[in-house]
Enzyme design. Structure first.
Site, PDB file in Angstrom:
ATOM      1  NE  ARG A 113     -57.161  40.657  96.942  1.00 27.81           N
ATOM      2  CZ  ARG A 113     -58.399  41.052  97.282  1.00 27.81           C
ATOM      3  NH1 ARG A 113     -58.697  41.323  98.537  1.00 27.81           N
ATOM      4  NH2 ARG A 113     -59.340  41.155  96.366  1.00 27.81           N
ATOM      5  CE1 TYR A 146     -31.750  43.385 105.461  1.00 30.02           C
ATOM      6  CE2 TYR A 146     -34.047  44.088 105.310  1.00 30.02           C
ATOM      7  CZ  TYR A 146     -32.920  43.521 104.747  1.00 30.02           C
ATOM      8  OH  TYR A 146     -32.968  43.074 103.453  1.00 30.02           O
ATOM      9  CG  ASP A 187     -37.069  42.167 112.626  1.00 32.25           C
ATOM     10  OD1 ASP A 187     -36.907  40.945 112.779  1.00 32.25           O
ATOM     11  OD2 ASP A 187     -36.888  42.734 111.529  1.00 32.25           O
ATOM     12  CE  LYS A 243     -32.994  37.117 105.558  1.00 36.44           C
ATOM     13  NZ  LYS A 243     -34.014  38.125 105.706  1.00 36.44           N
TER      14      LYS A 243
HETATM   15  C1  LIG Z   1     -33.669  41.418 110.786  1.00 40.49           C
HETATM   16  C2  LIG Z   1     -34.354  41.462 109.442  1.00 40.49           C
HETATM   17  N1  LIG Z   1     -35.596  41.947 109.370  1.00 40.49           N
HETATM   18  C3  LIG Z   1     -36.258  42.013 108.185  1.00 40.49           C
HETATM   19  C4  LIG Z   1     -35.669  41.593 107.009  1.00 40.49           C
HETATM   20  C5  LIG Z   1     -36.425  41.724 105.722  1.00 40.49           C
HETATM   21  O1  LIG Z   1     -37.006  40.502 105.375  1.00 40.49           O
HETATM   22  P1  LIG Z   1     -37.348  40.050 103.860  1.00 40.49           P
HETATM   23  O2  LIG Z   1     -36.042  39.940 103.134  1.00 40.49           O
HETATM   24  O3  LIG Z   1     -38.061  38.748 104.049  1.00 40.49           O
HETATM   25  O4  LIG Z   1     -38.223  41.105 103.276  1.00 40.49           O
HETATM   26  C6  LIG Z   1     -34.375  41.062 107.047  1.00 40.49           C
HETATM   27  C7  LIG Z   1     -33.731  40.587 105.802  1.00 40.49           C
HETATM   28  O5  LIG Z   1     -32.552  40.281 105.760  1.00 40.49           O
HETATM   29  C8  LIG Z   1     -33.691  41.000 108.293  1.00 40.49           C
HETATM   30  O6  LIG Z   1     -32.444  40.526 108.387  1.00 40.49           O
END
Ligand SMILES: Cc1ncc(COP(=O)(O)O)c(C=O)c1O
Length: 311
Positions: free
Chosen positions: A47, A99, A173, A198
């Site tokens: 961990r 998101y 992000d 992704k």
């Molecule tokens: C731009 C963006 N940030 C964060 C996330 C969240 O990621 P996760 O699904 O891996 O928790 C997503 C998920 O679609 C996303 O499109």
């Protein structure tokens, strides 16, 4: 170094025991102490740190041009770790079309934590400036944004934050752009967040997230505690899969950009389609003329194409 080279070499080494060129998956949860009671190879408990996770974090840090990375069990675990580092009464500025999961983290998971949030159009610098408060501690940018594909001028936001207060941390992000198309840290942004679920892992078979920093900062250190003590870590196999995906990241992004432009161009001509939200083209040819944020080109997005590093 070209990003293609970083993608296949960073964090990897030939296994000394066997000569294997592909890293083994280290399932061991515990690691041996020396006679002196130390952990000479730097691993004690999985961990806390694991060889596969360390390799992935090294690779992600290099891909982003950062100093250090933390990998998490999902993209939203990254956001959760960051929010856990904030104090009651702290103010966050986030994109109005962020998101949806981030809104759920802030409004749902941290409902009782006393955080205050303004959701603004990040492509409107004046709106971001107007939203600033003495208590602002975090500006969270998402570019290109999900779902509207808005492109934010990262240099402008980084400068605005720096001029406003040394207490503000900026995070981008960069999930949709990946380090192939965008390097926020080079634009003065403090940290980059990714849902590695992704494009980075790229095969729809592993959920993961990452936080990368260029310089020491308190929110990164607090996120490290959430990761190591709180335990929101990816498994060794998750890390291994993500590393395998990264090997083809630059090639995949190149192909995906080509396909996306074809689809966008087709839709733009289609009489039944009202609007096409596509990011500015990252290739030599121009993006779709209908895109609202083409002026943001050269302010972060496609930076590395200009340097000949990316596509
Ligand atoms: C731009 C963006 N940030 C964060 C996330 C969240 O990621 P996760 O699904 O891996 O928790 C997503 C998920 O679609 C996303 O499109």
């Amino acid at each position: 170094m070209k990003i293609e080279t970083i993608a296949i070499h960073a964090g990897r080494h030939t296994d000394q025991g066997t000569g294997a060129v592909t890293m083994p998956i280290h399932l061991s949860t515990t690691f041996e102490r020396s006679a002196e009671g130390e952990y000479p190879l730097g691993f004690s408990y999985s961990r806390d740190q694991n060889p596969n996770r360390k390799a992935l974090e090294t690779c992600l840090a290099q891909l982003e041009g950062g100093k250090e990375a933390l990998s998490f069990s999902s993209g939203l675990a990254v956001a959760t770790a960051v929010m856990q580092g904030l104090e009651r009464g702290d103010h966050i500025i986030a994109p109005d079309d962020v998101y949806w999961g981030l809104r759920k983290v802030i409004g749902g998971v941290f409902e009782k934590a006393g955080l205050e949030t303004s959701y603004v159009d990040m492509t409107d610098e004046d709106a971001v400036r107007a939203a600033l408060r003495p208590s602002t501690r975090l500006i969270w940018v998402e570019t290109p944004s999900n779902p509207l594909m808005k492109v934010t001028d990262l240099r402008a936001i980084a400068t605005l934050a720096r001029n406003a207060s040394s207490k503000i941390v900026t995070i981008c992000d960069g999930t949709f752009a990946t380090p192939v198309l965008q390097h926020p840290l080079d634009c003065g942004i403090d940290m980059v967040a990714h849902s590695t679920t992704k494009y980075i892992s790229g095969h729809s078979d592993v959920v993961g997230g990452a936080l990368i920093t260029k310089f020491d900062n308190y929110l990164f250190e607090r996120a490290r505690k959430v990761q190591q003590y709180g335990g929101s870590v990816p498994s060794p196999f998750d890390c291994w899969l993500t590393m395998r995906g990264i090997e083809t990241l630059p090639c995949r992004v190149r192909a995906q950009c080509d396909s996306a432009m074809r689809v966008a161009a087709f839709l733009a001509r289609h009489p039944g389609v009202e609007a096409v939200h596509s990011v500015p083209d990252t290739h030599a040819s121009a993006g779709l003329p209908s895109h609202d944020h083409r002026d943001a080109r050269g302010h972060g997005f496609e930076e590395h194409q200009a340097e000949g590093v990316g596509l």
